[in-house]
Design a protein around this motif. Structure first.
Motif, mmCIF file in Angstrom:
data_model
loop_
_atom_site.group_PDB
_atom_site.id
_atom_site.type_symbol
_atom_site.label_atom_id
_atom_site.label_comp_id
_atom_site.label_asym_id
_atom_site.label_seq_id
_atom_site.Cartn_x
_atom_site.Cartn_y
_atom_site.Cartn_z
ATOM 1 N N VAL A 53 9.795 -1.572 -4.532
ATOM 2 C CA VAL A 53 10.366 -1.522 -3.648
ATOM 3 C C VAL A 53 10.004 -3.217 -3.487
ATOM 4 O O VAL A 53 8.578 -3.517 -4.251
ATOM 5 C CB VAL A 53 10.108 -1.754 -2.168
ATOM 6 C CG1 VAL A 53 10.493 -3.220 -1.307
ATOM 7 C CG2 VAL A 53 10.183 -0.699 -1.505
ATOM 8 N N CYS A 54 11.305 -4.601 -4.116
ATOM 9 C CA CYS A 54 10.699 -5.766 -4.230
ATOM 10 C C CYS A 54 10.526 -6.360 -2.894
ATOM 11 O O CYS A 54 11.866 -6.782 -2.078
ATOM 12 C CB CYS A 54 11.928 -6.588 -4.856
ATOM 13 S SG CYS A 54 11.324 -8.278 -6.026
ATOM 14 N N ALA A 55 9.209 -6.647 -2.249
ATOM 15 C CA ALA A 55 8.914 -7.721 -1.272
ATOM 16 C C ALA A 55 7.718 -8.279 -1.740
ATOM 17 O O ALA A 55 7.470 -7.802 -2.393
ATOM 18 C CB ALA A 55 8.941 -6.819 -0.538
ATOM 19 N N ASP A 56 7.265 -9.544 -0.691
ATOM 20 C CA ASP A 56 6.153 -9.431 -0.761
ATOM 21 C C ASP A 56 4.770 -8.704 0.345
ATOM 22 O O ASP A 56 5.684 -8.451 1.265
ATOM 23 C CB ASP A 56 6.304 -10.923 0.273
ATOM 24 C CG ASP A 56 4.892 -11.650 0.414
ATOM 25 O OD1 ASP A 56 3.671 -11.288 0.166
ATOM 26 O OD2 ASP A 56 4.991 -13.607 0.710
ATOM 27 N N VAL A 57 4.300 -8.696 -0.656
ATOM 28 C CA VAL A 57 3.385 -7.360 0.572
ATOM 29 C C VAL A 57 2.609 -7.635 1.906
ATOM 30 O O VAL A 57 2.250 -6.864 2.692
ATOM 31 C CB VAL A 57 1.861 -6.731 -0.865
ATOM 32 C CG1 VAL A 57 2.432 -5.997 -2.073
ATOM 33 C CG2 VAL A 57 0.884 -7.829 -0.967
ATOM 34 N N ALA A 58 2.467 -8.876 1.937
ATOM 35 C CA ALA A 58 2.201 -9.864 3.042
ATOM 36 C C ALA A 58 2.692 -9.836 4.908
ATOM 37 O O ALA A 58 2.515 -8.955 5.484
ATOM 38 C CB ALA A 58 1.393 -11.146 2.679
ATOM 39 N N ALA A 59 4.145 -9.515 4.336
ATOM 40 C CA ALA A 59 4.993 -8.979 4.564
ATOM 41 C C ALA A 59 5.732 -7.850 5.293
ATOM 42 O O ALA A 59 6.508 -7.596 5.312
ATOM 43 C CB ALA A 59 6.330 -10.500 4.474
ATOM 44 N N PHE A 60 5.505 -6.790 3.810
ATOM 45 C CA PHE A 60 6.234 -5.532 4.162
ATOM 46 C C PHE A 60 5.775 -5.412 5.006
ATOM 47 O O PHE A 60 4.754 -5.347 5.666
ATOM 48 C CB PHE A 60 5.413 -4.787 2.848
ATOM 49 C CG PHE A 60 6.281 -4.175 2.557
ATOM 50 C CD1 PHE A 60 7.517 -3.379 1.574
ATOM 51 C CD2 PHE A 60 5.657 -2.276 3.013
ATOM 52 C CE1 PHE A 60 7.815 -2.233 2.232
ATOM 53 C CE2 PHE A 60 6.057 -1.682 2.412
ATOM 54 C CZ PHE A 60 7.529 -0.995 2.228
#
Length: 105
Positions: free
Chosen positions: A89-96
C-alpha cells in the motif's frame, strides 16, 4: 516522497550488501521471534525486502506500507515476478489505517 522515488533503484541494490543478510536479517528475526502464522504490518517497507522475508519466514499475511510510490512500485514488481502473497500500500504510515476492520488489532 519524491526523494525516495528518485533513489528507489539504488536502495534496492543496497539490499544485496552482505551485512544485510548476516547482520540485519539475523537481528530482525532474533528480535521478532517466530512470525509463523501471524499477520504482520511492515511500516515504511521501502522496496518490500523485509516484507518478503517476513512472508518467507512463515507469516500468514504481510502488508507493506510506504509513502514512496517508487518504492512500492519496486515491491509490487518483485511480487509480480515472484508471488508470495504480500500486499503493498502506498500511504503515509503516520496516517495509515487498515481497510479491513480488526485485521491489525
Amino acid at each position: 516522497m519524491a526523494e525516495y522515488d528518485a533513489i528507489a533503484p539504488e536502495y534496492r541494490e543496497s539490499k544485496r550488501l552482505p551485512f544485510r543478510e548476516h547482520v540485519e536479517r539475523y537481528t530482525l528475526f532474533e528480535l521478532l521471534g517466530d512470525v509463523g502464522g501471524k499477520t504482520v504490518l511492515d511500516l515504511a517497507c521501502g522496496d518490500g525486502w523485509y516484507t518478503r522475508l517476513l512472508r518467507q519466514g512463515g507469516a500468514l499475511e504481510v502488508t507493506g506500507v510506504d509513502i514512496s510510490e517508487g518504492m512500492i512500485a519496486l515491491a509490487a514488481e518483485q511480487e509480480r515476478r515472484d508471488p508470495l502473497g504480500c500486499r503493498y500500500v502506498c500511504a503515509d504510515v503516520a496516517a495509515f489505517e487498515p481497510n479491513e476492520p480488526g485485521l491489525f488489532t
